[in-house]
Design an enzyme around this catalytic site. Structure first.
Site, PDB file in Angstrom:
ATOM      1  N   ASP A 107      37.466  40.332  33.836  1.00  0.00           N
ATOM      2  CA  ASP A 107      36.676  39.336  34.554  1.00  0.00           C
ATOM      3  C   ASP A 107      37.002  39.458  36.044  1.00  0.00           C
ATOM      4  O   ASP A 107      38.013  38.948  36.516  1.00  0.00           O
ATOM      5  CB  ASP A 107      37.004  37.943  34.025  1.00  0.00           C
ATOM      6  CG  ASP A 107      36.213  36.837  34.735  1.00  0.00           C
ATOM      7  OD1 ASP A 107      35.603  37.118  35.785  1.00  0.00           O
ATOM      8  OD2 ASP A 107      36.233  35.692  34.243  1.00  0.00           O
ATOM      9  N   PHE A 110      40.804  31.122  33.899  1.00  0.00           N
ATOM     10  CA  PHE A 110      39.579  30.407  34.270  1.00  0.00           C
ATOM     11  C   PHE A 110      38.429  31.398  34.192  1.00  0.00           C
ATOM     12  O   PHE A 110      38.326  32.309  35.003  1.00  0.00           O
ATOM     13  CB  PHE A 110      39.645  29.807  35.678  1.00  0.00           C
ATOM     14  CG  PHE A 110      38.394  29.043  36.003  1.00  0.00           C
ATOM     15  CD1 PHE A 110      38.235  27.742  35.567  1.00  0.00           C
ATOM     16  CD2 PHE A 110      37.357  29.635  36.702  1.00  0.00           C
ATOM     17  CE1 PHE A 110      37.068  27.029  35.824  1.00  0.00           C
ATOM     18  CE2 PHE A 110      36.187  28.943  36.970  1.00  0.00           C
ATOM     19  CZ  PHE A 110      36.043  27.638  36.530  1.00  0.00           C
ATOM     20  N   LYS A 140      29.404  35.925  41.504  1.00  0.00           N
ATOM     21  CA  LYS A 140      29.698  35.355  42.820  1.00  0.00           C
ATOM     22  C   LYS A 140      29.184  36.221  43.967  1.00  0.00           C
ATOM     23  O   LYS A 140      28.036  36.136  44.338  1.00  0.00           O
ATOM     24  CB  LYS A 140      31.182  35.040  42.936  1.00  0.00           C
ATOM     25  CG  LYS A 140      31.628  33.917  42.001  1.00  0.00           C
ATOM     26  CD  LYS A 140      32.983  33.392  42.350  1.00  0.00           C
ATOM     27  CE  LYS A 140      33.455  32.316  41.361  1.00  0.00           C
ATOM     28  NZ  LYS A 140      32.636  31.101  41.327  1.00  0.00           N
TER      29      LYS A 140
END
Length: 408
Positions: free
Chosen positions: A232, A147, A261
């Site tokens: 990531d 993801f 984030k």
């Protein structure tokens, strides 16, 4: 928290969303109106312990005083210039962030998906300009069950059919291999490979942690074959796993690091591509950009986030409380939990399917004042703010045990 300002009821607000909001989410039926630390309140004043933390965007809790102060101070001076001009906050942010992760340069962006897209562009440009891959033939190897975001490029190399269906045609140039499989990865890499792009821990897949040595193997393979290792760490980074980065557990330094984030402190969207000069240096003026990327407000908040991480306090808390979380979940195995994976304050918990789906368990926990979110099947994710106390964490685990016992 002071008493919430009375407004429309939760039911009314949820009903009002239906005709005016695209139905691309299926939230739990709670309407949050206030938050502080690890606690949120709904419009009726009910309090909930937040064990999702905005998918790790709220690593430092809701409205952390130091981050709010940095935002307020900057709001009073300057919020946006675009990159058409310099601003007085960006150099410090880039310097401090690069220093925190041991790399040279920063490409500031806004959202996590933008960081991934930017990382893909940088890897391809590097492959053509430095590695000498023929034009338009660069490939990037990714892992199944990944993801990395929701853009059409990214969902094109997803293996989640819900994310893919109806959005093609997709961009070519990606090869998908099983996660945690070094042999499959090596077989997919060739002279056209620009990069290997992976999550050090797969969050959306259910907090999937690779075998010890996998990340070291990826690093060795990419060096040996002459391609980039792009990590990531948008969910796994910035203290979540008990280290600044998840790759730190194997003392691995990737060529390209993708952050987001928590970098915005739960206040503004901030993301970044961080790499050494020989990689990020391939970009020239006009080849990539963002109106809001590197804006002064984001840079001020991002710098305050680095301030917090430089103390090491949050990494230590995640490691110490992560042991409490692991021990608590171990005690629930056989009591409604069939398995779990955890690292630091992050866990994927597999509930016995006979007791309900992940969504059903999440709804029951919500009814008991604990907010979590399901992922595939009967798996729920736990990712509390790193500011949670041991007592709060133990109470949350006791609530989970109680909910599972009632489901039998």
């Amino acid at each position: 928290m002071t008493a919430p300002v009375r407004t429309r009821s939760s039911e009314d607000l949820i009903r009002a969303e239906e005709p005016v909001l695209a139905h691309n989410y299926h939230p739990l039926p709670v309407v949050v109106s206030r938050a502080e630390g690890v606690w949120v309140e709904d419009v009726e004043g009910r309090r909930y312990l937040d064990l999702l933390a905005g998918y790790s965007a709220l690593n430092f809790g809701h409205r952390h005083p130091a981050l709010i102060a940095a935002a307020h101070e900057q709001l009073d001076r300057l919020t946006l210039t675009s990159r058409a001009f310099h601003n007085d906050r960006l150099a410090e942010f880039a310097e401090r962030l690069a220093g925190l992760v041991g790399l040279d340069m920063v490409l500031p962006m806004n959202t996590g998906a933008e960081a991934v897209e930017s990382g893909i562009k940088v890897a391809r440009k590097w492959a053509y300009d430095v590695k000498g891959v023929p034009a338009d033939r660069a490939t990037i190897v990714v892992a199944a069950e990944n993801f990395h975001g929701r853009t059409t490029t990214i969902v094109g190399f997803s293996t989640d059919e819900t994310a893919r269906a109806g959005f093609g045609p997709f961009a070519p140039g990606f090869r998908i291999v099983p996660y945690n499989d070094l042999a499959a990865l090596e077989a997919a890499v060739d002279e056209t490979t620009a990069a290997v792009l992976i999550e050090p821990i797969q969050g959306e897949a259910g907090v999937i942690i690779p075998d010890e040595g996998y990340l070291t193997g990826v690093r060795e393979l990419t060096r040996r074959t002459g391609c980039l290792f792009v990590a990531d760490e948008i969910q796994s980074g910035l203290g979540r796993t008990g280290r600044t980065l998840a790759v730190d557990h194997e003392s691995v330094v990737p060529d390209v690091l993708l952050l987001g984030k928590a970098l915005g402190g739960g206040i503004v969207p901030v993301s970044a591509v961080v790499a050494n000069r020989d990689v990020l240096g391939v970009l020239g003026p006009g080849e990539h950009g963002s109106t809001f990327g590197g804006n002064p407000l984001a840079a001020a908040v991002g710098t305050a986030v680095v301030d917090l991480l430089e103390t090491g306090e949050f990494q230590r808390r995640a490691a110490e409380l992560g042991a409490v979380l692991r021990d608590g979940l171990t005690g629930l195995v056989g009591k409604g939990v069939v398995g779990f994976r955890s690292r630091g304050l992050w866990a994927g918990v597999d509930v016995d399917p006979a007791l309900g789906t992940g969504r059903e368990v999440s709804a029951r926990l919500m009814g008991e004042g604990v907010l979590v979110k399901d992922t595939h099947g009967s798996t729920i994710r736990l990712a509390p703010p790193l500011t949670i106390t041991e007592d709060e964490l133990l109470n949350a685990l006791a609530t989970l045990e109680r909910v599972l016992a009632r489901s039998v």
